[in-house]
Scaffold this motif. Sequence first.
Motif, PDB file in Angstrom:
ATOM      1  N   LEU B  16      40.986 115.590  39.506  1.00  0.00           N
ATOM      2  CA  LEU B  16      42.120 114.785  39.979  1.00  0.00           C
ATOM      3  C   LEU B  16      41.612 113.552  40.725  1.00  0.00           C
ATOM      4  N   PHE B  17      40.638 113.774  41.592  1.00  0.00           N
ATOM      5  CA  PHE B  17      40.066 112.682  42.375  1.00  0.00           C
ATOM      6  C   PHE B  17      39.437 111.627  41.461  1.00  0.00           C
ATOM      7  N   ALA B  22      39.258 106.243  39.306  1.00  0.00           N
ATOM      8  CA  ALA B  22      38.867 105.380  38.188  1.00  0.00           C
ATOM      9  C   ALA B  22      40.008 104.447  37.793  1.00  0.00           C
ATOM     10  N   PHE B  23      41.216 105.008  37.626  1.00  0.00           N
ATOM     11  CA  PHE B  23      42.327 104.168  37.205  1.00  0.00           C
ATOM     12  C   PHE B  23      42.841 103.296  38.358  1.00  0.00           C
ATOM     13  N   GLY B  24      42.700 103.766  39.589  1.00  0.00           N
ATOM     14  CA  GLY B  24      43.027 102.949  40.755  1.00  0.00           C
ATOM     15  C   GLY B  24      42.133 101.719  40.811  1.00  0.00           C
ATOM     16  N   LEU B  64      46.044 108.007  47.270  1.00  0.00           N
ATOM     17  CA  LEU B  64      46.168 109.397  46.806  1.00  0.00           C
ATOM     18  C   LEU B  64      44.786 110.019  46.594  1.00  0.00           C
ATOM     19  N   ALA B  65      43.884 109.228  45.987  1.00  0.00           N
ATOM     20  CA  ALA B  65      42.526 109.718  45.741  1.00  0.00           C
ATOM     21  C   ALA B  65      41.847 110.083  47.060  1.00  0.00           C
ATOM     22  N   LEU B  70      39.809 114.196  50.876  1.00  0.00           N
ATOM     23  CA  LEU B  70      39.773 114.863  52.184  1.00  0.00           C
ATOM     24  C   LEU B  70      39.840 116.376  51.988  1.00  0.00           C
ATOM     25  N   ALA B  71      40.758 116.809  51.105  1.00  0.00           N
ATOM     26  CA  ALA B  71      40.880 118.245  50.827  1.00  0.00           C
ATOM     27  C   ALA B  71      39.587 118.775  50.215  1.00  0.00           C
ATOM     28  N   LEU B  72      38.991 117.972  49.338  1.00  0.00           N
ATOM     29  CA  LEU B  72      37.749 118.349  48.668  1.00  0.00           C
ATOM     30  C   LEU B  72      36.614 118.508  49.680  1.00  0.00           C
ATOM     31  N   LEU B  73      36.552 117.599  50.654  1.00  0.00           N
ATOM     32  CA  LEU B  73      35.503 117.653  51.675  1.00  0.00           C
ATOM     33  C   LEU B  73      35.618 118.906  52.539  1.00  0.00           C
ATOM     34  N   SER B  74      36.852 119.426  52.672  1.00  0.00           N
ATOM     35  CA  SER B  74      37.003 120.629  53.487  1.00  0.00           C
ATOM     36  C   SER B  74      36.540 121.859  52.724  1.00  0.00           C
TER      37      SER B  74
END
Lengths: 119, 137
Positions: B16-17, B22-24, B64-65, B70-74
Motif C-alpha cells: 500500500l505504501f 510512487a503514484f503520489g 496517506l503514504a 508510520l503504522a509500518l514503522l511500529s
Amino acid sequence: MIWVLVIVMVAATVASDLLQSFEMKRAGEQSVGARGVGRLLRMIVARRYLLLSIVCLAFSFFAFMALVQSAPLSFAVPASASSFILETVLAKLLLKERIGPRRAAGCLLVLGGVVLLGK
Amino acid sequence: MPISNKTVRTYLLLVLFLALRAFGNLSLAWGTKHMPETLAADPLVYIRSMLHPGIAMGVAMLILALLVRLALLSLADLSFILPMTAIGYVLAALLGRVFLHETVSPQRWLAVLLIFGGAVLVSATPQATTGRPEGSK
C-alpha cells in the motif's frame, strides 16, 4: 542548485526518519483501520518528536518538489536515496537496531543500484 | 496473535505504501512540471502551487503514504523498511519512463536489478531486532 536541493532534502529526511522511528517504537504497534488513523493523528499531536519529525519532513518535501520540477523523476527519486546509508548507520548507533551481514549486504547492493540509477 | 499474521500485515502495508508513494510522486512531478511558476525559496509559491490539481492529488497521496508508513514503522525496523521501500526507486524509473517519457538507459536498468537484489536480501532478515514489551499498546 540541483545539488543544494538534494542536500537539503537528504539532511531533512534523515532527521525526520530517525525521530519518527524512535517515537513510533516507544508508542507500540499501530494499525491503519478506520479508528487506527484517528489514533495515529492524535498521537502525532501528542508526541513532540513526532511533530518535529513532520517539520523536518516538510522541509524535505518542499526541497523534493523544487527538485522534481527541474530534474527528471527517475533522477530525483533515486537521489533521495542518498539518505539511505547514513540512516542505516544511525539506526544502528542511535536506535540500537542490529544490522546483520545480510541486511548490510542488501543495503550496499541497494546503494550501488541507487548510485548507478542517479548517474 | 500468530507471527505469520503480523508478517502478512507488514507486507500488505508495504505494498500500500509503495503504491501510494510512487503514484503520489508521479502526480507531483507532473503537476510541478506543468505549473506556471518556478519553485524557489519563496514559501508563498509552494502554497499557491497546492491549488494545481496534479500537485494537490500528489500531496494527498503522499500524506496517506506517510500515515501508512508510520503504522509500518511500529511493526518493523527502520533498517528493514528502508531497503524494502527501495522498490519505490524502481517504480519511479518505470513511471517516469511510461508517463513522463523520460529516457532510461541500460545502465539505469542494471541499477534497477541491483536494487531488487538488495531488497530481496534484506527481506530475508528478521523484521524487528530491538525488541519491545509484549502487548504494549
